[in-house]
Design a protein around this motif. Structure first.
Motif, PDB file in Angstrom:
ATOM      1  N   SER A 293      -5.178  -9.680   6.880  1.00 17.77           N
ATOM      2  CA  SER A 293      -3.866 -10.323   6.995  1.00 17.77           C
ATOM      3  C   SER A 293      -3.993 -11.766   7.468  1.00 17.77           C
ATOM      4  N   ALA A 309      -1.570 -10.744  -1.016  1.00 16.96           N
ATOM      5  CA  ALA A 309      -0.994  -9.954   0.065  1.00 16.96           C
ATOM      6  C   ALA A 309      -2.099  -9.154   0.727  1.00 16.96           C
ATOM      7  N   ALA A 310      -1.918  -8.909   2.009  1.00 18.86           N
ATOM      8  CA  ALA A 310      -2.819  -7.993   2.698  1.00 18.86           C
ATOM      9  C   ALA A 310      -2.370  -6.570   2.412  1.00 18.86           C
ATOM     10  N   GLY A 311      -3.275  -5.622   2.582  1.00 14.91           N
ATOM     11  CA  GLY A 311      -2.918  -4.227   2.399  1.00 14.91           C
ATOM     12  C   GLY A 311      -1.857  -3.796   3.390  1.00 14.91           C
ATOM     13  N   GLY A 312      -1.180  -2.718   3.070  1.00 24.56           N
ATOM     14  CA  GLY A 312      -0.144  -2.217   3.967  1.00 24.56           C
ATOM     15  C   GLY A 312      -0.726  -1.303   5.037  1.00 24.56           C
ATOM     16  N   ALA A 316      -4.133  -3.393   6.305  1.00 23.10           N
ATOM     17  CA  ALA A 316      -3.880  -4.814   6.567  1.00 23.10           C
ATOM     18  C   ALA A 316      -5.084  -5.503   7.207  1.00 23.10           C
ATOM     19  N   LYS A 317      -5.969  -4.727   7.797  1.00 22.79           N
ATOM     20  CA  LYS A 317      -7.142  -5.315   8.440  1.00 22.79           C
ATOM     21  C   LYS A 317      -8.298  -5.515   7.470  1.00 22.79           C
TER      22      LYS A 317
END
Length: 366
Positions: A293, A309-312, A316-317
């Motif tokens: 993120s 986008a970062a993962g959900g 996200a890390k």
């Protein structure tokens, strides 16, 4: 004073039906195709609640977050659910589906996501469809992310409930969606006393009031602007040729994957095998010691319009997603995304090679 988006003549039933027919041609299906007046979660949830209930025994395949959601809806509907979960960096196989049938021969409903844009994987639906036909359960498919980027063929694959949305690879609106429904799926819904009726989730209401009536009178005012946008989107796909649109997405997925590897800095594909990687979006695992993120935020500082986008959730890390679909399905977007990621990685002291990344992209673009 008139406005082109406001002062439009009402959308006729005939025009609505013609747009449905266009969608049916895209899917090469003779099933009933219903354009639902909302984002794809509407028919996705409506189909499960209509076709599943107490007594249903479901095999729910989980290769990403949407598969998890479908399991929740199935359980809420009273179904007995057997989850088949595989790592998000891979795809499910037909042999795994057959093994689940062997363990639970009473399964009469299968739910599957074709491509998980959130995790960047895609499942071999044609092969899985063969396994499902051998067993005979109802087959439910979420093809929202895959349609337009790879083949979606409900008739050829034996899919009974196939949901699509236009907002990703098709490059269309998010406010309407569509579902192809087989005759035996309609029969399953009609026999389910818990199927939604007199509800926005009700597919049976639309069938009785729209399809069974010969599509002569719309049940309520349609989402006119979204319907017109869907028609324009279909027209553009037909003009380009669906094969060309799919080849564009496939080439850009390969280009992004190769470019990320050539860029260096510790980036590597999140989906391990290229055959399991979705053409609609490419996911990347960030190097140890970095946070996805934060890397995305830094990349967007230099180019805010990028489809990065970062993962959900927990992803996200560790995961970055490059959404190269629809209007972003261009070599320029892929090059810009890799360049911005290279800048962000370099700012953290990692060694990158932007020129090698661009050269790798150029090998795959159409």
């Amino acid at each position: 004073m008139t406005h082109p988006l406001l002062d439009l003549p009402p959308l006729t039933a005939a025009r609505f039906a013609a747009i449905e027919d266009r969608v049916a041609r895209l899917l090469e299906t003779r099933q009933d195709v219903l354009i639902t007046q909302g984002e794809a979660l509407l028919p996705l949830e409506g189909a499960i609640r209509a076709a599943a209930g107490p007594g249903t025994v479901a095999l729910n395949v989980i290769t990403g977050p949407y598969g998890q959601t479908f399991g929740d809806w199935l359980r809420d509907s009273g179904a007995t659910v057997h989850d088949l979960a595989v790592p998000f960096d891979s795809a499910v196989t037909a042999d795994q589906v057959r093994a689940a049938f062997a363990e639970h021969p009473e399964i009469d409903f299968v739910s599957l996501v074709h491509a998980e844009a959130a995790t960047g994987n895609t499942n071999p639906v044609a092969e899985i469809g063969e396994a499902v036909r051998e067993q005979g359960p109802l087959f439910y498919l979420d093809a929202v992310a895959s349609v337009g980027a790879e083949p979606v063929l409900p008739d050829a694959w034996g899919v009974d409930l196939c949901v699509i949305g236009a907002q990703k690879a098709m490059g269309g609106p998010a406010g309407v969606s569509a579902i192809a429904v087989s005759e035996r799926a309609w029969a399953r819904m009609a026999a389910n006393p818990g199927a939604p009726r007199r509800s926005y989730l009700s597919l049976l209401d639309w069938k009785e009031r729209w399809i069974d009536g010969g599509r002569k009178a719309l049940p309520h005012a349609p989402a006119q602007l979204e319907m017109l946008a869907l028609d324009a989107c279909m027209e553009r796909i037909e003009a380009d040729g669906l094969d060309t649109v799919m080849a564009r997405h496939r080439g850009l997925a390969r280009a992004t994957r190769a470019g990320a590897l050539a860029l260096g800095g510790g980036l590597r594909p999140y989906v391990l095998q290229e055959r399991d990687a979705a053409p609609v979006a490419t996911t990347l695992r960030v190097p140890a010691g970095t946070v996805a993120s934060e890397l995305v935020a830094r990349a967007l500082e230099s180019d805010p319009g990028l489809p990065l986008a970062a993962g959900g959730g927990a992803l996200a890390k560790e995961m970055i997603r490059v959404n190269h679909y629809g209007p972003d399905a261009t070599p320029q977007v892929v090059r810009r995304a890799l360049a911005a990621l290279g800048t962000a990685l370099a700012a953290q002291g990692l060694t990158v090679d932007p020129e090698a990344a661009m050269a790798a992209v150029d090998e795959f673009v159409l």
